[in-house]
Design a protein around this motif. Structure first.
Motif, PDB file in Angstrom:
ATOM      1  N   PHE A 174      46.234  38.419  33.321  1.00 25.60           N
ATOM      2  CA  PHE A 174      45.110  38.703  32.430  1.00 25.60           C
ATOM      3  C   PHE A 174      44.058  39.531  33.164  1.00 25.60           C
ATOM      4  O   PHE A 174      43.684  39.214  34.297  1.00 25.60           O
ATOM      5  CB  PHE A 174      44.478  37.408  31.925  1.00 25.60           C
ATOM      6  N   ILE A 176      40.214  41.307  32.528  1.00 26.67           N
ATOM      7  CA  ILE A 176      39.037  41.481  31.672  1.00 26.67           C
ATOM      8  C   ILE A 176      38.626  42.946  31.735  1.00 26.67           C
ATOM      9  O   ILE A 176      38.183  43.433  32.778  1.00 26.67           O
ATOM     10  CB  ILE A 176      37.888  40.568  32.115  1.00 26.67           C
ATOM     11  N   GLU A 177      38.808  43.664  30.625  1.00 23.00           N
ATOM     12  CA  GLU A 177      38.491  45.084  30.583  1.00 23.00           C
ATOM     13  C   GLU A 177      37.014  45.335  30.337  1.00 23.00           C
ATOM     14  O   GLU A 177      36.458  46.336  30.807  1.00 23.00           O
ATOM     15  CB  GLU A 177      39.328  45.774  29.506  1.00 23.00           C
ATOM     16  N   ASN A 181      33.298  36.490  31.565  1.00 24.36           N
ATOM     17  CA  ASN A 181      33.707  35.172  31.076  1.00 24.36           C
ATOM     18  C   ASN A 181      33.114  34.121  32.012  1.00 24.36           C
ATOM     19  O   ASN A 181      33.425  34.125  33.208  1.00 24.36           O
ATOM     20  CB  ASN A 181      35.233  35.068  31.071  1.00 24.36           C
ATOM     21  N   TRP A 190      36.720  41.549  26.081  1.00 19.24           N
ATOM     22  CA  TRP A 190      37.976  42.255  25.878  1.00 19.24           C
ATOM     23  C   TRP A 190      38.928  41.917  27.023  1.00 19.24           C
ATOM     24  O   TRP A 190      38.641  42.185  28.187  1.00 19.24           O
ATOM     25  CB  TRP A 190      37.750  43.764  25.809  1.00 19.24           C
ATOM     26  N   VAL A 191      40.081  41.332  26.646  1.00 21.49           N
ATOM     27  CA  VAL A 191      41.060  40.872  27.638  1.00 21.49           C
ATOM     28  C   VAL A 191      42.383  41.588  27.418  1.00 21.49           C
ATOM     29  O   VAL A 191      42.851  41.715  26.273  1.00 21.49           O
ATOM     30  CB  VAL A 191      41.260  39.340  27.549  1.00 21.49           C
ATOM     31  N   ARG A 192      42.994  42.064  28.501  1.00 23.98           N
ATOM     32  CA  ARG A 192      44.305  42.706  28.436  1.00 23.98           C
ATOM     33  C   ARG A 192      45.355  41.818  29.107  1.00 23.98           C
ATOM     34  O   ARG A 192      45.122  41.303  30.198  1.00 23.98           O
ATOM     35  CB  ARG A 192      44.273  44.070  29.127  1.00 23.98           C
ATOM     36  N   PHE A 235      45.001  32.269  27.921  1.00 19.68           N
ATOM     37  CA  PHE A 235      43.712  32.684  28.462  1.00 19.68           C
ATOM     38  C   PHE A 235      42.630  31.911  27.714  1.00 19.68           C
ATOM     39  O   PHE A 235      42.626  31.883  26.476  1.00 19.68           O
ATOM     40  CB  PHE A 235      43.496  34.184  28.290  1.00 19.68           C
ATOM     41  N   GLY A 237      38.728  31.584  26.874  1.00 17.79           N
ATOM     42  CA  GLY A 237      37.405  32.193  26.909  1.00 17.79           C
ATOM     43  C   GLY A 237      36.326  31.146  26.680  1.00 17.79           C
ATOM     44  O   GLY A 237      36.508  30.226  25.868  1.00 17.79           O
TER      45      GLY A 237
END
Length: 267
Positions: A174, A176-177, A181, A190-192, A235, A237
Motif C-alpha cells: 500500500f 499513500i499517494e 493517515n 488516496w491509497v494505491r 488497508f 484508514g
C-alpha cells in the motif's frame, strides 16, 4: 464372412473410440467362385462390397448380415453379432491457486457404462498419481499439461488433458499517494495498491489501483496474478473526530476581569 485376422485389434468386441471392423466375404458358388453380396451393418446402413472396413458411430450389439444372390436367383444370408462398447468419457476439474499453495484435482463426472477400474494422473512435471481426487504440490510457477486417464471394466480407455497455469503469489504493497493517515474530516486519503497484474477493491468492486478513502474503516483489496491466483489484504484508514471548541459558562467580559476559556474535543 469373418473378421480379417491380419488387422490388429480387429476383434468381435471393440471399444467405441477408434472402433474399426474389417470384414471379409468368403462366400462361394457351387463352382467355387467368389460371390459378391451386400452387408447390412445392424445400424440402419448397408454396403455393396466384398471386403471393407466398418466404423460405428454408436455403441451396442450389432447384428451384421451378409446377403447373397446368384444369377439364377438363389439366395442366402448369414447373421453374426458384434459388440461396440458404449463410449467412455474422461472429465476432471482443478483449482489453480498461487504457488506455493497446493493444487487440487478431481474427477468431474466421467462417463462410463461399466465401472471405472483405473484412474491415472500425469501432472506434467514428471510425477504421477492414481485416484479420483488428488492433491499435488508443484515445485514452482509455470504452465503444466495435465492428463487424466480412465479405464473401465471393458478395457476401454479415454483421457482428458488441460493446461494448468500456476502463477507466483503476488505481494501487496500500500502506498499513500496523497494525504496522511490518520486524516481530518472532510479530507480525502488516496491509497494505491501495488503488486500482481490486477486488483479489485471488495467494497465497491473497483479495479482501479488508486482508491479514495473518506472515512474510518478497513479497505479490503484483492491482488491477482491470473484468474485464480490472488491474495487479499486490508488497508485501514483512520479519520480524526471532528474537534469542537467549547468555552466556559461565564462569558461576561469587563475591563480588568479574566474569563476562563477551555478548548476541548481534539487531541
Amino acid at each position: 464372412f469373418y473378421l480379417d485376422p491380419s488387422v490388429a485389434g480387429n476383434d468381435s468386441m471393440q471399444c467405441f473410440r477408434g472402433n474399426q471392423f474389417r470384414f471379409i466375404n468368403n462366400s462361394l458358388n457351387f463352382q467355387g467362385q467368389r460371390l459378391d453380396g451386400w452387408f447390412s451393418w445392424g445400424d440402419g446402413t448397408r454396403s455393396y462390397f466384398t471386403n471393407l472396413n466398418k466404423q460405428y458411430s454408436s455403441g451396442g450389439i450389432m447384428a451384421v448380415q451378409l446377403y447373397l444372390e446368384t444369377d439364377q436367383g438363389c439366395k442366402d444370408s448369414i447373421t453374426q453379432l458384434y459388440t461396440v462398447y458404449e463410449p467412455i468419457t474422461a472429465a476432471f476439474r482443478f483449482d489453480a491457486p498461487c504457488h506455493p499453495a497446493t493444487t487440487f484435482f478431481q474427477d468431474s463426472g466421467s462417463i462410463s457404462a461399466t465401472p471405472i477400474t483405473r484412474r491415472e494422473w500425469n501432472f506434467g512435471d514428471g510425477t504421477f498419481a492414481n485416484g479420483d481426487s488428488i492433491s499435488h504440490q508443484y515445485s514452482g510457477p509455470g504452465t503444466y499439461s495435465v492428463r487424466y486417464l480412465i479405464v473401465n471394466a471393458d478395457g476401454c480407455a479415454d483421457s482428458s488433458r488441460k493446461q494448468v497455469v500456476l502463477a507466483a503469489s503476488p505481494t501487496v504493497n500500500f502506498v499513500i499517494e496523497k494525504g496522511t493517515n490518520p486524516f481530518c474530516p472532510g479530507d480525502t486519503l488516496w491509497v494505491r495498491a501495488d503488486g500482481g497484474t490486477s486488483v479489485r477493491w471488495v467494497q465497491n468492486g473497483s479495479t482501479n489501483r488508486v482508491r479514495p478513502i473518506t472515512r474510518t474503516g478497513p479497505q479490503v483489496v484483492q491482488v491477482f496474478n491470473g484468474p485464480d491466483c490472488f491474495v487479499q489484504d486490508v488497508f485501514i484508514g483512520f479519520m480524526f473526530n471532528q474537534p469542537q471548541v467549547l468555552t466556559g459558562d461565564d462569558t461576561a467580559v469587563s475591563r480588568g476581569r479574566f474569563v476562563p476559556l477551555r478548548a476541548s474535543g481534539a487531541k
